[in-house]
Design an enzyme around this catalytic site. Structure first.
Site, PDB file in Angstrom:
ATOM      1  N   ARG A 104       0.867  -1.183   0.000  1.00 22.69           N
ATOM      2  CA  ARG A 104       0.000   0.000   0.000  1.00 22.69           C
ATOM      3  C   ARG A 104       0.900   1.228   0.000  1.00 22.69           C
ATOM      4  O   ARG A 104       2.101   1.127   0.246  1.00 22.69           O
ATOM      5  CB  ARG A 104      -1.004  -0.015   1.161  1.00 22.69           C
ATOM      6  CG  ARG A 104      -0.589  -0.660   2.425  1.00 22.69           C
ATOM      7  CD  ARG A 104       0.437   0.056   3.216  1.00 22.69           C
ATOM      8  NE  ARG A 104       0.115   1.456   3.349  1.00 22.69           N
ATOM      9  CZ  ARG A 104       0.969   2.396   3.547  1.00 22.69           C
ATOM     10  NH1 ARG A 104       2.254   2.128   3.631  1.00 22.69           N
ATOM     11  NH2 ARG A 104       0.608   3.656   3.639  1.00 22.69           N
ATOM     12  N   GLY A 105       0.277   2.386  -0.282  1.00 21.71           N
ATOM     13  CA  GLY A 105       1.066   3.594  -0.489  1.00 21.71           C
ATOM     14  C   GLY A 105       1.185   3.813  -1.994  1.00 21.71           C
ATOM     15  O   GLY A 105       1.494   2.879  -2.736  1.00 21.71           O
ATOM     16  N   ALA A 106       0.908   5.061  -2.415  1.00 22.72           N
ATOM     17  CA  ALA A 106       0.751   5.322  -3.854  1.00 22.72           C
ATOM     18  C   ALA A 106       1.943   4.864  -4.711  1.00 22.72           C
ATOM     19  O   ALA A 106       1.762   4.101  -5.671  1.00 22.72           O
ATOM     20  CB  ALA A 106       0.448   6.807  -4.059  1.00 22.72           C
ATOM     21  N   ARG A 124      -7.300  -0.572  -7.031  1.00 21.12           N
ATOM     22  CA  ARG A 124      -7.564   0.541  -6.106  1.00 21.12           C
ATOM     23  C   ARG A 124      -7.710   1.810  -6.941  1.00 21.12           C
ATOM     24  O   ARG A 124      -6.862   2.086  -7.795  1.00 21.12           O
ATOM     25  CB  ARG A 124      -6.449   0.694  -5.063  1.00 21.12           C
ATOM     26  CG  ARG A 124      -6.420  -0.456  -4.061  1.00 21.12           C
ATOM     27  CD  ARG A 124      -5.539  -0.146  -2.866  1.00 21.12           C
ATOM     28  NE  ARG A 124      -6.206   0.740  -1.924  1.00 21.12           N
ATOM     29  CZ  ARG A 124      -5.571   1.270  -0.867  1.00 21.12           C
ATOM     30  NH1 ARG A 124      -4.307   1.018  -0.646  1.00 21.12           N
ATOM     31  NH2 ARG A 124      -6.233   2.050  -0.023  1.00 21.12           N
ATOM     32  N   GLN A 133      -2.036   2.612   9.761  1.00 25.21           N
ATOM     33  CA  GLN A 133      -0.739   2.632   9.083  1.00 25.21           C
ATOM     34  C   GLN A 133       0.308   3.397   9.894  1.00 25.21           C
ATOM     35  O   GLN A 133       1.495   3.094   9.824  1.00 25.21           O
ATOM     36  CB  GLN A 133      -0.871   3.289   7.702  1.00 25.21           C
ATOM     37  CG  GLN A 133      -1.607   2.459   6.667  1.00 25.21           C
ATOM     38  CD  GLN A 133      -3.076   2.825   6.589  1.00 25.21           C
ATOM     39  OE1 GLN A 133      -3.664   3.260   7.567  1.00 25.21           O
ATOM     40  NE2 GLN A 133      -3.676   2.646   5.438  1.00 25.21           N
ATOM     41  N   ASP A 173      -2.083  10.732  -2.519  1.00 24.53           N
ATOM     42  CA  ASP A 173      -2.417   9.686  -3.492  1.00 24.53           C
ATOM     43  C   ASP A 173      -2.767  10.272  -4.843  1.00 24.53           C
ATOM     44  O   ASP A 173      -2.677   9.597  -5.870  1.00 24.53           O
ATOM     45  CB  ASP A 173      -3.549   8.822  -2.942  1.00 24.53           C
ATOM     46  CG  ASP A 173      -3.022   8.028  -1.763  1.00 24.53           C
ATOM     47  OD1 ASP A 173      -2.947   8.612  -0.654  1.00 24.53           O
ATOM     48  OD2 ASP A 173      -2.639   6.861  -1.934  1.00 24.53           O
ATOM     49  N   ASN A 231      -5.505  12.406   0.093  1.00 20.74           N
ATOM     50  CA  ASN A 231      -4.592  11.583   0.896  1.00 20.74           C
ATOM     51  C   ASN A 231      -5.433  10.807   1.910  1.00 20.74           C
ATOM     52  O   ASN A 231      -6.662  10.963   1.988  1.00 20.74           O
ATOM     53  CB  ASN A 231      -3.549  12.469   1.586  1.00 20.74           C
ATOM     54  CG  ASN A 231      -2.453  11.639   2.231  1.00 20.74           C
ATOM     55  OD1 ASN A 231      -1.910  10.731   1.606  1.00 20.74           O
ATOM     56  ND2 ASN A 231      -2.129  11.894   3.478  1.00 20.74           N
TER      57      ASN A 231
HETATM   58  O1  MRU Z   1      -4.545   3.224   1.905  1.00 24.80           O
HETATM   59  P1  MRU Z   1      -3.063   3.395   1.787  1.00 24.80           P
HETATM   60  O2  MRU Z   1      -2.308   2.883   2.973  1.00 24.80           O
HETATM   61  O3  MRU Z   1      -2.531   2.868   0.468  1.00 24.80           O
HETATM   62  O4  MRU Z   1      -2.877   4.950   1.749  1.00 24.80           O
HETATM   63  C1  MRU Z   1      -1.594   5.471   1.681  1.00 24.80           C
HETATM   64  C2  MRU Z   1      -1.542   6.913   1.897  1.00 24.80           C
HETATM   65  O5  MRU Z   1      -2.527   7.602   1.972  1.00 24.80           O
HETATM   66  C3  MRU Z   1      -0.198   7.508   1.855  1.00 24.80           C
HETATM   67  O6  MRU Z   1      -0.126   8.548   2.768  1.00 24.80           O
HETATM   68  C4  MRU Z   1       0.007   7.956   0.429  1.00 24.80           C
HETATM   69  O7  MRU Z   1       0.034   6.899  -0.463  1.00 24.80           O
HETATM   70  C5  MRU Z   1       1.023   8.904   0.139  1.00 24.80           C
HETATM   71  S1  MRU Z   1       2.691   8.622   0.546  1.00 24.80           S
HETATM   72  C6  MRU Z   1       3.351   7.349  -0.211  1.00 24.80           C
END
Ligand code: MRU
Length: 351
Positions: A46-48, A89, A199, A240, A250
């Site tokens: 996870r994370g963009a 996603r 997270q 994101d 985000n």
């Molecule tokens: O749902 P997630 O854990 O994928 O969401 C991630 C976030 O919102 C992060 O803060 C975001 O991807 C930006 S930083 C890499």
């Protein structure tokens, strides 16, 4: 080690299973693009930027899975795989961006007279690897720009996880904090736990421990208290998707955090690679917001007992949009962008 990586011995995609941290550090291996899409959906990764890299390698898996004997057949299979990966996603634009970048490389190769289905297969992996390597380099550049905003002695509120685990390596907002720490700045981080998937409490706290950076976990609803008490100098988060006017989608809770920051005169920075900027959307109201299962909100236990009534219902939007007026600056690999974002953002994003 990298969060998302191709294993050249086994020809499998390997990813750190983030659902099990901090208790268990384990790698999961993937052999098909469908398995990869499922892993993205279930938040193994996870994370963009990390899901962008996973999707790119998912395309490399799709290329190997395909029995196509000609380049056009392979392209057709890749388009089907792309649709599956893109659906996994919806909010982080990096996912679609990464898949489209693979097709961009394939078109360039075709225009240059390339043919041969095996060369095409190999090219998908080469481009995915390039994208992953560039992610690390881009994060380091962003971190260098962002670290200049941090002063010795700052206490920083950080939301969600934006570290090495949310990218291929190093991170976005947490990468900035990590670099500032390595520069010798004494920093204290207040880590938003980031309900409902935690997270912050699980992953950001775990990463900060690895780096030896002092931190305390706070529940999301405490950030206003600490800012009002004058205990916080900066707020940092990732994103994101950032639209052409500088609106920032985000992790849910970023909007409320930014409102409290503005009310208390605390600067709030989004740290994003330009692959997260979507100039095709005029404003944040156009960003698709993922709504996840109710169970993520409801299935919580305290002292071994379920907290919520058995028949309780819940809502679970996974992201929110912070309007540009609440954002002090957007840190990119090409420098820090300040308002007016609609004028300045395009100057920082490569065409
Ligand atoms: O749902 P997630 O854990 O994928 O969401 C991630 C976030 O919102 C992060 O803060 C975001 O991807 C930006 S930083 C890499």
């Amino acid at each position: 080690m990298r969060t998302v990586a191709w294993n050249y011995d086994t020809n499998l995609l390997e990813m750190i299973d983030q659902r099990r941290l901090p208790e268990v550090f384990t790698l999961a291996a993937y052999r098909t693009h469908r398995e990869t899409a499922q892993a993205i959906r279930e938040m193994v990764v996870r994370g963009a930027p990390a899901i962008g890299a996973a999707a790119a390698f998912g395309m490399a898996l799709a290329a190997r899975e395909s029995a196509a004997a000609t380049a056009p057949q392979l392209l057709s299979d890749l388009h089907k795989a792309a649709a599956t990966l893109k659906e996994s996603r919806p909010t982080a634009v990096n996912l679609a961006w990464a898949v489209d970048r693979i097709f961009g490389a394939l078109s360039q190769w075709e225009r240059a007279g390339g043919d041969g289905v095996d060369d095409l297969r190999q090219l998908v992996l080469t481009e995915a690897q390039k994208l992953a390597d560039e992610d690390v380099e881009i994060n380091k550049r962003m971190a260098a720009h962002g670290a200049e905003l941090i002063a010795d002695g700052d206490t920083i509120i950080h939301h969600c996880n934006t570290g090495a685990l949310a990218t291929v390596d190093w991170g976005t907002a947490l990468g900035v904090i990590h670099t500032a720490w390595e520069q010798g700045k004494k920093i204290h981080v207040l880590v938003d736990e980031t309900r409902p998937r935690l997270q912050g409490a699980r992953l950001t706290a775990w990463e900060l421990e690895q780096y030896g950076i002092p931190y305390e976990i706070i529940s999301d609803n405490m950030s206003g208290y600490f800012m009002r008490a004058g205990k916080v100098q900066k707020v940092f988060f990732g994103a994101d998707r950032v639209t052409a006017n500088g609106d920032v989608a985000n992790k849910i809770g970023t909007y409320m955090l930014s409102l409290a920051a503005r009310d208390n005169g605390v600067p709030a920075y989004a740290v994003v690679p330009t692959s997260t900027v979507d100039l095709s959307l005029a404003h944040g109201g156009l960003i698709p917001i993922e709504e996840r299962t109710q169970a993520e909100v409801l299935d919580i236990q305290l002292a071994g007992e379920r907290v919520t009534p058995k028949n309780a219902k819940a809502r679970n939007p996974a992201f929110d949009v912070t309007p540009n007026r609440l954002i002090t600056g957007i840190v990119t690999e090409n420098g820090v962008v300040y308002p007016p974002f609609d004028v300045n953002l395009p100057k920082f994003v490569k065409p």
